[in-house]
Design a protein around this motif. Sequence first.
Motif, PDB file in Angstrom:
ATOM      1  N   SER A 256     -36.564 -49.390   1.418  1.00 43.28           N
ATOM      2  CA  SER A 256     -35.735 -48.786   2.466  1.00 43.28           C
ATOM      3  C   SER A 256     -36.564 -48.095   3.538  1.00 43.28           C
ATOM      4  CB  SER A 256     -34.797 -47.743   1.871  1.00 43.28           C
ATOM      5  OG  SER A 256     -34.080 -48.273   0.816  1.00 43.28           O
ATOM      6  N   MET A 257     -37.603 -47.406   3.106  1.00 42.75           N
ATOM      7  CA  MET A 257     -38.329 -46.526   4.023  1.00 42.75           C
ATOM      8  C   MET A 257     -38.876 -47.244   5.263  1.00 42.75           C
ATOM      9  SD  MET A 257     -39.400 -43.548   4.768  1.00 42.75           S
ATOM     10  CE  MET A 257     -40.573 -43.309   6.070  1.00 42.75           C
ATOM     11  N   PRO A 258     -39.599 -48.397   5.144  1.00 37.47           N
ATOM     12  CA  PRO A 258     -40.061 -49.071   6.357  1.00 37.47           C
ATOM     13  C   PRO A 258     -38.919 -49.517   7.262  1.00 37.47           C
ATOM     14  CG  PRO A 258     -41.081 -50.039   4.419  1.00 37.47           C
ATOM     15  CD  PRO A 258     -40.070 -49.069   3.934  1.00 37.47           C
ATOM     16  N   ILE A 259     -37.815 -49.964   6.638  1.00 37.57           N
ATOM     17  CA  ILE A 259     -36.675 -50.398   7.448  1.00 37.57           C
ATOM     18  C   ILE A 259     -36.109 -49.219   8.227  1.00 37.57           C
ATOM     19  CG2 ILE A 259     -34.368 -51.401   7.339  1.00 37.57           C
ATOM     20  CD1 ILE A 259     -35.197 -52.924   4.903  1.00 37.57           C
ATOM     21  N   LEU A 260     -35.950 -48.084   7.530  1.00 37.62           N
ATOM     22  CA  LEU A 260     -35.418 -46.895   8.192  1.00 37.62           C
ATOM     23  C   LEU A 260     -36.341 -46.441   9.320  1.00 37.62           C
ATOM     24  CD1 LEU A 260     -34.178 -44.872   5.109  1.00 37.62           C
ATOM     25  CD2 LEU A 260     -32.758 -45.884   6.870  1.00 37.62           C
ATOM     26  N   ALA A 261     -37.666 -46.486   9.066  1.00 39.86           N
ATOM     27  CA  ALA A 261     -38.603 -46.043  10.102  1.00 39.86           C
ATOM     28  C   ALA A 261     -38.540 -46.962  11.317  1.00 39.86           C
ATOM     29  CB  ALA A 261     -40.022 -45.996   9.543  1.00 39.86           C
ATOM     30  N   LEU A 262     -38.407 -48.264  11.072  1.00 37.42           N
ATOM     31  CA  LEU A 262     -38.299 -49.210  12.187  1.00 37.42           C
ATOM     32  C   LEU A 262     -37.047 -48.937  12.999  1.00 37.42           C
ATOM     33  CD1 LEU A 262     -39.326 -52.748  10.911  1.00 37.42           C
ATOM     34  CD2 LEU A 262     -40.157 -51.587  12.931  1.00 37.42           C
ATOM     35  N   ILE A 263     -35.941 -48.694  12.289  1.00 39.57           N
ATOM     36  CA  ILE A 263     -34.687 -48.425  12.988  1.00 39.57           C
ATOM     37  C   ILE A 263     -34.815 -47.131  13.789  1.00 39.57           C
ATOM     38  CG2 ILE A 263     -32.245 -47.863  12.644  1.00 39.57           C
ATOM     39  CD1 ILE A 263     -32.286 -49.781  10.264  1.00 39.57           C
TER      40      ILE A 263
ATOM     41  N   ARG B 229     -27.038 -45.098   2.923  1.00 42.57           N
ATOM     42  CA  ARG B 229     -26.500 -43.747   3.089  1.00 42.57           C
ATOM     43  C   ARG B 229     -27.377 -42.882   3.984  1.00 42.57           C
ATOM     44  NH1 ARG B 229     -23.738 -42.661  -2.062  1.00 42.57           N
ATOM     45  NH2 ARG B 229     -21.765 -43.784  -1.848  1.00 42.57           N
ATOM     46  N   SER B 230     -28.679 -43.221   4.121  1.00 43.36           N
ATOM     47  CA  SER B 230     -29.556 -42.434   4.996  1.00 43.36           C
ATOM     48  C   SER B 230     -29.500 -42.928   6.430  1.00 43.36           C
ATOM     49  CB  SER B 230     -31.012 -42.522   4.516  1.00 43.36           C
ATOM     50  OG  SER B 230     -31.107 -42.245   3.155  1.00 43.36           O
ATOM     51  N   LEU B 231     -28.813 -44.031   6.642  1.00 44.10           N
ATOM     52  CA  LEU B 231     -28.861 -44.695   7.944  1.00 44.10           C
ATOM     53  C   LEU B 231     -28.318 -43.815   9.065  1.00 44.10           C
ATOM     54  CD1 LEU B 231     -29.855 -47.381   8.857  1.00 44.10           C
ATOM     55  CD2 LEU B 231     -27.583 -48.316   8.576  1.00 44.10           C
ATOM     56  N   SER B 232     -27.198 -43.106   8.796  1.00 43.75           N
ATOM     57  CA  SER B 232     -26.566 -42.353   9.885  1.00 43.75           C
ATOM     58  C   SER B 232     -27.468 -41.227  10.367  1.00 43.75           C
ATOM     59  CB  SER B 232     -25.220 -41.812   9.423  1.00 43.75           C
ATOM     60  OG  SER B 232     -25.372 -41.115   8.221  1.00 43.75           O
ATOM     61  N   ILE B 233     -28.070 -40.484   9.436  1.00 38.71           N
ATOM     62  CA  ILE B 233     -28.912 -39.352   9.843  1.00 38.71           C
ATOM     63  C   ILE B 233     -30.148 -39.866  10.576  1.00 38.71           C
ATOM     64  CG2 ILE B 233     -30.078 -39.190   7.599  1.00 38.71           C
ATOM     65  CD1 ILE B 233     -30.371 -36.256   8.014  1.00 38.71           C
ATOM     66  N   ILE B 234     -30.690 -41.021  10.115  1.00 35.11           N
ATOM     67  CA  ILE B 234     -31.874 -41.582  10.755  1.00 35.11           C
ATOM     68  C   ILE B 234     -31.554 -42.028  12.180  1.00 35.11           C
ATOM     69  CG2 ILE B 234     -33.476 -43.540  10.671  1.00 35.11           C
ATOM     70  CD1 ILE B 234     -34.100 -41.464   8.583  1.00 35.11           C
ATOM     71  N   THR B 235     -30.399 -42.679  12.345  1.00 32.95           N
ATOM     72  CA  THR B 235     -30.046 -43.185  13.674  1.00 32.95           C
ATOM     73  C   THR B 235     -29.838 -42.035  14.653  1.00 32.95           C
ATOM     74  OG1 THR B 235     -28.804 -44.786  12.385  1.00 32.95           O
ATOM     75  CG2 THR B 235     -28.624 -44.939  14.753  1.00 32.95           C
TER      76      THR B 235
END
Lengths: 153, 259
Positions: free
Chosen positions: B152-159, B52-58
């Motif tokens: 999730s956090m490291p994956i989100l940061a990498l993305i 669910r955080s993916l869109s805002i992160i991208t």
Amino acid sequence: MQKRSLEFTVGIFMVMGIVALVLMAFRVSGLSVSDAGDTYTVKAHFENLGGLNDRAKVSMAGVTIGRVTNIYLDKDWYSAVVEMEINKDVDNLSIDTSAAILTAGLLGEKYIGLTVGAETDFLKDGDWIEDTQSAIVLEELIGRFLFNKAEEG
Amino acid sequence: MDRIRTLGRTGIGMIESLGASSMLLWNSLMWGGPGSAGFGDLVKQLFSVGVRSLSIITVAGFFVGMVLGLQGYTILVDFGSEAALGTLVSLTLLRELGPVVTALLFAGRAGSALTAEIGLMKATEQLSAMEMMGVDPLKRVITPRLWAGMISMPILALIFSTVGIWGGAFVAVDMLGIDDGAYWGNMQASVTFYNDVVKGIIKSLAFGWVVTWIAVYQGYASMPTSEGIGKATTQTVVIASLAVLGLDFVLTAVMFGGV
């Protein structure tokens, strides 16, 4: 069905993370999988490195053919020794090849430029490059210029 | 006199909540690895925290990368070294902005949701009901959320960093006309995998751990009223953001500063 699609999206999320890591490794940081098997090492003495680093490029005619792997001081001669790995497919460097420390652009990084000689014997693993040219250090250059000016005047 | 008393009470309260949150962390993580509370629960939390955080992160990553490209270009072009733009964008994102901005967004997007969810569970007495049924609410509710946040956090940061670097490339190569080879070549020459990518991942791991820990504790310790939940949610975002920025300085000093 609901459960399955949930797991599927989480799986996609994980895959995206792995893809990002792979992109970081190979596209961004230029990590290469080639092992030490396809390179050979040659060494050279330099009087002054002037800021040459580990992993600096070794190039010939502008093409990168290797990397600097190790730098240390020769305590007997008080000069710098640079070890460099050259790709195995460049196996026809003559033994009188000369090495010079050059600068990419005006302020860019230092690299080693090789110029091939005329001998018919080729450099092998562990050989020394005899003919070397140190880095041009700006302070020395200016000092010499001022010294010459003073002598003239 | 009253002020001194308040000061003392606040101090004791802070030490108490630090102790309580440490105990919460220990009691939730002593079960073992990520799958210890059941794999299904973990997947569910990974979905609500990570996906669910993916869109805002991208979207944020793309824009941050584009802004870095534009700003870096206007500065570097004065020195005639706009070829170093790839280096600037990638190192900034990998070492600093990727982990930090992701953690701040993560605290706002996922952290606040975690606090509100757990706080509401407490207010509606779902947690007490679990205890009555002999289910440990820590293991059932807190453990999967903690692990999901940390994963999730490291994956989100990498993305975030990846998208940002490509956003920078979009501005630099396609809009400003910097040579494609110069952008990527200089980047590859200066970014090292262990020193930049791995250290960035270590940072984001630490941030993910801190943010989720604070969020979960704030929810678990909140007053079981609507006002209490609101206050706890605000507290989560404020404390987590400050903790991330403070921790970032420490980690940077240890890993990059040579202190």
